[in-house]
Design a protein around this motif. Structure first.
Motif, PDB file in Angstrom:
ATOM      1  N   ILE A  23       0.898  -1.367  -0.016  1.00 47.86           N
ATOM      2  CA  ILE A  23       0.149   0.149  -0.106  1.00 47.86           C
ATOM      3  C   ILE A  23       0.878   1.122  -0.261  1.00 47.86           C
ATOM      4  O   ILE A  23       1.715   1.363   0.939  1.00 47.86           O
ATOM      5  N   LYS A  24       0.857   1.949  -1.251  1.00 50.04           N
ATOM      6  CA  LYS A  24       1.592   3.207  -1.271  1.00 50.04           C
ATOM      7  C   LYS A  24       0.982   4.348  -0.554  1.00 50.04           C
ATOM      8  O   LYS A  24      -0.211   4.704  -0.912  1.00 50.04           O
ATOM      9  N   LEU A  25       1.450   5.022   0.459  1.00 49.98           N
ATOM     10  CA  LEU A  25       0.784   5.855   1.338  1.00 49.98           C
ATOM     11  C   LEU A  25       1.050   7.301   0.863  1.00 49.98           C
ATOM     12  O   LEU A  25       0.630   8.320   1.287  1.00 49.98           O
ATOM     13  N   ASP A  26       2.141   7.608   0.079  1.00 50.41           N
ATOM     14  CA  ASP A  26       2.550   9.121  -0.041  1.00 50.41           C
ATOM     15  C   ASP A  26       1.567  10.058  -0.546  1.00 50.41           C
ATOM     16  O   ASP A  26       1.487  11.079   0.141  1.00 50.41           O
ATOM     17  N   ARG A  27       0.903   9.696  -1.633  1.00 52.83           N
ATOM     18  CA  ARG A  27      -0.069  10.739  -1.955  1.00 52.83           C
ATOM     19  C   ARG A  27      -1.150  10.903  -0.867  1.00 52.83           C
ATOM     20  O   ARG A  27      -1.649  12.011  -0.671  1.00 52.83           O
ATOM     21  N   PHE A  28      -1.660   9.853  -0.203  1.00 58.08           N
ATOM     22  CA  PHE A  28      -2.856   9.986   0.734  1.00 58.08           C
ATOM     23  C   PHE A  28      -2.400  10.801   1.857  1.00 58.08           C
ATOM     24  O   PHE A  28      -3.199  11.663   2.264  1.00 58.08           O
ATOM     25  N   LEU A  29      -1.039  10.574   2.357  1.00 55.39           N
ATOM     26  CA  LEU A  29      -0.587  11.372   3.467  1.00 55.39           C
ATOM     27  C   LEU A  29      -0.442  12.758   3.140  1.00 55.39           C
ATOM     28  O   LEU A  29      -0.547  13.724   4.170  1.00 55.39           O
ATOM     29  N   ARG A  30      -0.470  13.476   1.914  1.00 56.37           N
ATOM     30  CA  ARG A  30      -0.561  14.726   1.915  1.00 56.37           C
ATOM     31  C   ARG A  30      -1.681  15.413   1.870  1.00 56.37           C
ATOM     32  O   ARG A  30      -1.943  16.451   2.098  1.00 56.37           O
ATOM     33  N   ASN A  31      -2.970  14.482   1.755  1.00 54.66           N
ATOM     34  CA  ASN A  31      -4.389  15.043   2.059  1.00 54.66           C
ATOM     35  C   ASN A  31      -5.039  13.884   2.530  1.00 54.66           C
ATOM     36  O   ASN A  31      -5.647  13.262   2.001  1.00 54.66           O
ATOM     37  N   ASN A  37     -18.890   6.024   4.011  1.00 55.95           N
ATOM     38  CA  ASN A  37     -19.152   5.129   3.231  1.00 55.95           C
ATOM     39  C   ASN A  37     -18.553   5.235   1.569  1.00 55.95           C
ATOM     40  O   ASN A  37     -19.145   5.159   0.701  1.00 55.95           O
ATOM     41  N   HIS A  38     -17.522   5.919   1.683  1.00 57.43           N
ATOM     42  CA  HIS A  38     -16.742   6.111   0.329  1.00 57.43           C
ATOM     43  C   HIS A  38     -17.591   7.240  -0.712  1.00 57.43           C
ATOM     44  O   HIS A  38     -17.441   7.177  -1.830  1.00 57.43           O
ATOM     45  N   ASP A  39     -18.485   7.815  -0.176  1.00 61.81           N
ATOM     46  CA  ASP A  39     -19.303   8.654  -0.715  1.00 61.81           C
ATOM     47  C   ASP A  39     -18.838  10.140  -0.871  1.00 61.81           C
ATOM     48  O   ASP A  39     -18.949  10.933  -0.008  1.00 61.81           O
ATOM     49  N   ARG A  40     -18.155  10.248  -1.789  1.00 62.23           N
ATOM     50  CA  ARG A  40     -17.274  11.678  -2.026  1.00 62.23           C
ATOM     51  C   ARG A  40     -18.399  12.749  -2.256  1.00 62.23           C
ATOM     52  O   ARG A  40     -18.287  13.936  -1.669  1.00 62.23           O
ATOM     53  N   GLN A  41     -19.617  12.331  -2.830  1.00 59.04           N
ATOM     54  CA  GLN A  41     -20.475  13.416  -3.041  1.00 59.04           C
ATOM     55  C   GLN A  41     -21.117  14.077  -1.740  1.00 59.04           C
ATOM     56  O   GLN A  41     -21.807  15.192  -1.507  1.00 59.04           O
ATOM     57  N   LEU A  42     -21.042  13.372  -0.569  1.00 55.05           N
ATOM     58  CA  LEU A  42     -21.529  13.749   0.820  1.00 55.05           C
ATOM     59  C   LEU A  42     -20.656  14.960   1.242  1.00 55.05           C
ATOM     60  O   LEU A  42     -20.979  15.724   2.074  1.00 55.05           O
ATOM     61  N   GLY A  43     -19.443  14.947   0.746  1.00 59.95           N
ATOM     62  CA  GLY A  43     -18.543  15.996   1.364  1.00 59.95           C
ATOM     63  C   GLY A  43     -17.460  15.046   2.324  1.00 59.95           C
ATOM     64  O   GLY A  43     -17.523  13.825   2.636  1.00 59.95           O
ATOM     65  N   ILE A  44     -16.435  15.840   2.837  1.00 56.34           N
ATOM     66  CA  ILE A  44     -15.389  15.184   3.700  1.00 56.34           C
ATOM     67  C   ILE A  44     -15.989  14.921   5.107  1.00 56.34           C
ATOM     68  O   ILE A  44     -16.294  16.064   5.494  1.00 56.34           O
ATOM     69  N   ALA A  45     -15.838  13.899   5.694  1.00 57.56           N
ATOM     70  CA  ALA A  45     -16.060  13.846   7.000  1.00 57.56           C
ATOM     71  C   ALA A  45     -15.265  14.052   7.852  1.00 57.56           C
ATOM     72  O   ALA A  45     -15.557  14.263   9.129  1.00 57.56           O
ATOM     73  N   GLY A  46     -13.704  14.014   7.433  1.00 51.85           N
ATOM     74  CA  GLY A  46     -12.662  14.277   8.291  1.00 51.85           C
ATOM     75  C   GLY A  46     -11.306  14.043   7.768  1.00 51.85           C
ATOM     76  O   GLY A  46     -11.226  14.258   6.492  1.00 51.85           O
ATOM     77  N   ARG A  47     -10.514  13.832   8.563  1.00 49.30           N
ATOM     78  CA  ARG A  47      -9.154  13.348   7.954  1.00 49.30           C
ATOM     79  C   ARG A  47      -8.704  12.314   9.029  1.00 49.30           C
ATOM     80  O   ARG A  47      -9.231  12.048  10.104  1.00 49.30           O
ATOM     81  N   TRP A  48      -7.581  11.849   8.662  1.00 52.77           N
ATOM     82  CA  TRP A  48      -6.849  10.540   9.304  1.00 52.77           C
ATOM     83  C   TRP A  48      -5.379  11.043   9.916  1.00 52.77           C
ATOM     84  O   TRP A  48      -4.701  11.734   9.264  1.00 52.77           O
ATOM     85  N   GLU A  49      -5.162  10.781  11.211  1.00 56.66           N
ATOM     86  CA  GLU A  49      -3.830  11.021  11.650  1.00 56.66           C
ATOM     87  C   GLU A  49      -3.197  10.005  12.109  1.00 56.66           C
ATOM     88  O   GLU A  49      -3.776   8.925  12.565  1.00 56.66           O
ATOM     89  N   ASN A  50      -1.840   9.907  12.561  1.00 63.88           N
ATOM     90  CA  ASN A  50      -1.170   8.907  13.070  1.00 63.88           C
ATOM     91  C   ASN A  50      -1.410   7.648  12.471  1.00 63.88           C
ATOM     92  O   ASN A  50      -1.547   6.451  12.853  1.00 63.88           O
ATOM     93  N   ILE A  51      -1.006   7.796  11.001  1.00 64.85           N
ATOM     94  CA  ILE A  51      -1.003   6.385  10.113  1.00 64.85           C
ATOM     95  C   ILE A  51       0.057   5.745  10.457  1.00 64.85           C
ATOM     96  O   ILE A  51       1.163   6.179  10.253  1.00 64.85           O
ATOM     97  N   ARG A  52      -0.146   4.463  10.435  1.00 63.82           N
ATOM     98  CA  ARG A  52       1.007   3.531  10.986  1.00 63.82           C
ATOM     99  C   ARG A  52       0.764   2.177  10.347  1.00 63.82           C
ATOM    100  O   ARG A  52      -0.246   1.906  10.483  1.00 63.82           O
ATOM    101  N   ILE A  53       1.983   1.381  10.161  1.00 65.94           N
ATOM    102  CA  ILE A  53       1.829  -0.059   9.663  1.00 65.94           C
ATOM    103  C   ILE A  53       2.519  -0.752  10.921  1.00 65.94           C
ATOM    104  O   ILE A  53       3.720  -0.283  11.070  1.00 65.94           O
ATOM    105  N   SER A  54       1.857  -1.832  11.311  1.00 64.90           N
ATOM    106  CA  SER A  54       2.542  -2.582  12.421  1.00 64.90           C
ATOM    107  C   SER A  54       2.060  -4.148  12.034  1.00 64.90           C
ATOM    108  O   SER A  54       0.784  -4.073  12.077  1.00 64.90           O
ATOM    109  N   GLU A  55       2.874  -5.018  11.986  1.00 63.79           N
ATOM    110  CA  GLU A  55       2.635  -6.530  11.853  1.00 63.79           C
ATOM    111  C   GLU A  55       1.453  -6.640  10.564  1.00 63.79           C
ATOM    112  O   GLU A  55       0.610  -7.451  10.908  1.00 63.79           O
ATOM    113  N   GLN A  56       1.935  -6.120   9.588  1.00 60.89           N
ATOM    114  CA  GLN A  56       0.950  -6.426   8.458  1.00 60.89           C
ATOM    115  C   GLN A  56      -0.399  -5.601   8.524  1.00 60.89           C
ATOM    116  O   GLN A  56      -1.345  -6.133   7.829  1.00 60.89           O
ATOM    117  N   LYS A  57      -0.371  -4.710   9.388  1.00 58.52           N
ATOM    118  CA  LYS A  57      -1.965  -3.896   9.524  1.00 58.52           C
ATOM    119  C   LYS A  57      -1.627  -2.606   9.553  1.00 58.52           C
ATOM    120  O   LYS A  57      -0.519  -1.922   9.688  1.00 58.52           O
TER     121      LYS A  57
END
Length: 169
Positions: A23-31, A37-57
């Motif tokens: 999973i390539k994270l570079d583009r996502f981490l910039r925004n 529910n993946h519904d872009r038309q509803l608008g942005i519900a928020g953002r994600w912080e502290n994105i991390r990978i640990s033990e294949q998760k």
């Protein structure tokens, strides 16, 4: 807000296993946008912080836009336990040549909080920046083929260059 498990290597309802290290994270981490529910038309519900990978998760912490919908309602539903799932949206998918149900590389586009995640934890496929439903998932495999391979496939099937995905299937 508590941390979410965003992706793991469990087989999802599309029949796919997404390799976490692919999973390539570079583009996502910039925004790091969050949808509902993946519904872009509803608008942005928020953002994600502290994105991390640990033990294949893949993990992350949601930060909801409490001033606007759908973020305000999504936050309330997460806090009260009515909304517990998360799901990744990916594009530029590369499948294993040995095991075609394994995604070895993809680009993370967005992460949604959702009611019914595909992999019990995550997944929304995107092809050419548009969500792909389980109903048309098989068609999406043709969309991720490069033009040379797609032209070759049409030729092998005896189809014209303008053949649609439905005709190929």
């Amino acid at each position: 807000m508590k941390e979410f498990l965003l992706s793991d290597e469990t087989r999802n309802s599309y029949g796919l296993i997404i390799k976490t290290d692919g999973i390539k994270l570079d583009r996502f981490l910039r925004n790091p946008v969050m949808f509902l529910n993946h519904d872009r038309q509803l608008g942005i519900a928020g953002r994600w912080e502290n994105i991390r990978i640990s033990e294949q998760k893949l993990y992350g912490t949601p930060v909801f836009d409490e001033m606007h919908e759908p973020g305000k309602t999504a936050k309330e539903q997460c806090e009260t336990g009515f909304l517990k799932g998360a799901s990744i949206g990916i594009d530029n998918v590369v499948y294993s040549s040995d095991t075609p149900d394994v995604v070895i590389s993809c680009e993370l586009m967005e992460i949604s909080v959702c009611d019914v995640p595909s992999n019990q934890n995550t997944l929304q496929l995107y092809v050419k920046n548009k969500p792909v439903s389980p109903v048309n998932y098989k068609q999406s495999k043709f969309n991720v083929m490069d033009e040379t391979k797609l032209t070759e496939l049409k030729k092998l099937l005896g189809l014209p260059d303008a053949a649609s995905d439905e005709e190929i299937i």
